[in-house]
Design a protein around this motif. Structure first.
Motif, PDB file in Angstrom:
ATOM      1  N   GLY A  25       0.876  -1.093   0.154  1.00 44.21           N
ATOM      2  CA  GLY A  25       0.091   0.137  -0.086  1.00 44.21           C
ATOM      3  C   GLY A  25       0.714   1.370  -0.085  1.00 44.21           C
ATOM      4  N   SER A  28      -1.852   7.981  -2.019  1.00 46.65           N
ATOM      5  CA  SER A  28      -2.076   8.320  -3.313  1.00 46.65           C
ATOM      6  C   SER A  28      -1.165   9.661  -3.589  1.00 46.65           C
ATOM      7  N   TYR A  44      -5.547  -0.858   3.254  1.00 54.87           N
ATOM      8  CA  TYR A  44      -4.944  -1.859   2.347  1.00 54.87           C
ATOM      9  C   TYR A  44      -6.172  -2.800   2.085  1.00 54.87           C
ATOM     10  N   ASN A  45      -6.616  -2.591   0.773  1.00 53.21           N
ATOM     11  CA  ASN A  45      -7.622  -3.444  -0.086  1.00 53.21           C
ATOM     12  C   ASN A  45      -6.872  -4.483  -1.023  1.00 53.21           C
ATOM     13  N   ARG A  46      -7.265  -5.808  -0.659  1.00 52.51           N
ATOM     14  CA  ARG A  46      -6.615  -6.823  -1.258  1.00 52.51           C
ATOM     15  C   ARG A  46      -7.262  -6.758  -2.835  1.00 52.51           C
ATOM     16  N   ASN A  48      -7.404  -4.356  -4.610  1.00 54.09           N
ATOM     17  CA  ASN A  48      -6.676  -3.582  -5.539  1.00 54.09           C
ATOM     18  C   ASN A  48      -5.202  -4.018  -6.006  1.00 54.09           C
ATOM     19  N   PHE A  49      -4.918  -5.364  -5.530  1.00 52.91           N
ATOM     20  CA  PHE A  49      -3.661  -5.672  -5.833  1.00 52.91           C
ATOM     21  C   PHE A  49      -3.602  -6.993  -6.514  1.00 52.91           C
ATOM     22  N   GLU A 101      -0.093  -3.004  -7.734  1.00 47.88           N
ATOM     23  CA  GLU A 101      -1.007  -2.382  -7.583  1.00 47.88           C
ATOM     24  C   GLU A 101      -1.950  -2.266  -8.853  1.00 47.88           C
ATOM     25  N   ARG A 102      -3.241  -2.372  -9.075  1.00 54.61           N
ATOM     26  CA  ARG A 102      -4.036  -1.980 -10.021  1.00 54.61           C
ATOM     27  C   ARG A 102      -4.279  -0.876 -10.154  1.00 54.61           C
ATOM     28  N   ARG A 103      -3.462   0.307 -11.046  1.00 51.20           N
ATOM     29  CA  ARG A 103      -3.446   1.461 -10.982  1.00 51.20           C
ATOM     30  C   ARG A 103      -4.091   2.093 -12.200  1.00 51.20           C
TER      31      ARG A 103
END
Length: 297
Positions: A25, A28, A44-46, A48-49, A101-103
């Protein structure tokens, strides 16, 4: 959930979190720290990864352990790597797992490095799958032994900086310091490529040699004994009465090549600055109670 406390200098900082060597994490946005206490909130949001995993071996098929492996997104429009970079390390069996990370929809590229070699580019255009992406087996390039010998360096110097510029990848592959007393040796295992090897005595001189590695050990000798000593004689006077001025610090600097020499004026206002390279130098003087003076030679 958890909390942590750390002390840092005032300035702009970002905050990242790692678990078991994996990045999990970040903030931003960067935060300006100037007050006694600044709070960062990491969520932390699982979902998002995702995970990029693979294995690394050498040319003989043996596992490559303790290799730093990273993943970074590349922006095809700006031609630049995007931040942040995600780092992991290969285990005893050569396996690595990088949590990313899914960005954005930009694909990832793998890069890796050991203690001797700089950044080595690996598989690219990696699209992240729903759960994990397996890049398979990466073969670490063949390496050769390089022996760097430093001889006849000026007696007052005890440090040489080494730079390896990889002409194939157009990157600085490695930098190191050699500590010595007039002589020194450094042994390195480098991947096979053509390099420009530069030995720099900070502030004094530098020498470069081209080196091609192709599965055979190589020796590079840098002999600084051929350096002709050059002297800049400086006389410092008081600007009001032209009397000699003692205790003035004088510095000659060639900023382009990172060369410099310093001295302090004696009771007659004289000092001699020893140099070992031709060039254009900026002279600067300094003494408490006096304005600095500059000249060019």
């Amino acid at each position: 959930s958890g909390a942590f406390i750390m002390k840092v200098y005032n300035g702009e900082w970002s905050c990242s979190a790692f678990k078991d060597g994996n990045y999990i994490g970040r903030m931003s946005q960067k935060r300006q720290i100037s007050s006694p206490v600044t709070n960062f909130d990491l969520v932390y949001n699982r979902a998002n990864f995702a995970v990029i995993k693979g294995n690394m071996i050498n040319e003989s098929g043996k596992a490559k352990a303790n290799i730093m492996v990273g993943a970074v997104q590349y922006d095809s429009l700006t031609k630049k790597n995007l931040e942040p970079q995600y780092i992991a390390q290969t285990d005893a069996d050569g396996n690595f797992v990088i949590r990313v990370e899914r960005r954005s929809d930009q694909p990832y590229q793998i890069f890796y490095s050991d203690e001797n070699n700089g950044i080595i580019e690996g598989p690219n255009n990696i699209a992240i799958g729903p759960n994990h992406t397996d890049v398979g087996t990466i073969i670490f390039p063949k390496q050769s032994m390089v022996t760097i010998n430093i001889v006849n360096a000026p007696e007052q110097e005890n440090e040489v900086k080494l730079h390896f510029y990889n002409k194939n990848t157009k990157r600085t592959s490695f930098s190191s310091l050699i500590h010595f007393n007039g002589n020194g040796t450094k042994k390195l295992r480098m991947i096979n490529a053509t390099y420009i090897v530069t030995a720099i005595i900070p502030g004094v001189s530098k020498k470069s040699e081209e080196l091609t590695l192709a599965n055979a050990d190589q020796v590079v000798n840098f002999d600084f004994g051929s350096l002709p000593s050059k002297t800049i004689n400086v006389k410092v006077q008081d600007g009001e009465n032209n009397n000699p001025l003692a205790g003035v610090e004088v510095e000659a600097t060639d900023a382009k090549n990172g060369l410099f020499s310093t001295g302090t004026s004696d009771v007659e206002g004289n000092t001699a600055l020893q140099l070992f390279e031709n060039g254009t130098y900026n002279l600067k003087t300094g003494k408490n109670g006096y304005l600095s003076s500059n000249a060019r030679v």
